[in-house]
Design a protein around this motif. Structure first.
Motif, mmCIF file in Angstrom:
data_model
loop_
_atom_site.group_PDB
_atom_site.id
_atom_site.type_symbol
_atom_site.label_atom_id
_atom_site.label_comp_id
_atom_site.label_asym_id
_atom_site.label_seq_id
_atom_site.Cartn_x
_atom_site.Cartn_y
_atom_site.Cartn_z
ATOM 1 N N ARG A 16 0.586 -1.405 -0.093
ATOM 2 C CA ARG A 16 0.180 -0.055 0.195
ATOM 3 C C ARG A 16 0.542 1.206 -0.040
ATOM 4 O O ARG A 16 1.872 1.378 0.439
ATOM 5 N N ARG A 17 0.566 2.406 -0.812
ATOM 6 C CA ARG A 17 1.184 3.629 -0.722
ATOM 7 C C ARG A 17 0.987 4.257 0.522
ATOM 8 O O ARG A 17 -0.178 4.269 1.041
ATOM 9 N N ILE A 18 2.015 4.983 0.956
ATOM 10 C CA ILE A 18 1.779 5.718 2.379
ATOM 11 C C ILE A 18 1.734 7.427 1.874
ATOM 12 O O ILE A 18 2.082 7.625 0.913
ATOM 13 N N GLY A 19 1.274 8.080 2.790
ATOM 14 C CA GLY A 19 1.383 9.511 2.586
ATOM 15 C C GLY A 19 2.663 10.092 2.610
ATOM 16 O O GLY A 19 3.792 9.675 3.186
#
Length: 78
Positions: A16-19
């Motif tokens: 998952r991509r993170i901020g």
């Protein structure tokens, strides 16, 4: 065996991509783990690089001059 490995990779869920704030926090954390050289080590390494570049420059200049002189003598240009 290779088929098993490819199946395992294919079934793994994508990360998952993170901020951006979490990313910057992780980068700062990883940068803190790095062992940075001291100023003295950096200075000495820089001096050694300049010395080695000078030695290489002189070596290649002598080889270039010698090969050019030898070629001129071989061709009878001199």
């Amino acid at each position: 065996m290779a088929e098993e490995t490819s199946k395992e990779v294919a079934t793994a869920a994508p990360r998952r991509r993170i901020g951006p704030f979490k990313f910057i926090q992780e980068v700062r954390s990883e940068a803190g783990k790095v062992t940075w050289p001291s100023w003295k080590e950096t200075y000495l390494t820089t001096i050694m690089v300049f010395i080695m570049v000078t030695i290489a420059m002189v070596f290649f200049a002598v080889v270039d001059y010698s090969l050019g002189l030898g070629l001129n003598l071989l061709l009878g240009v001199v």
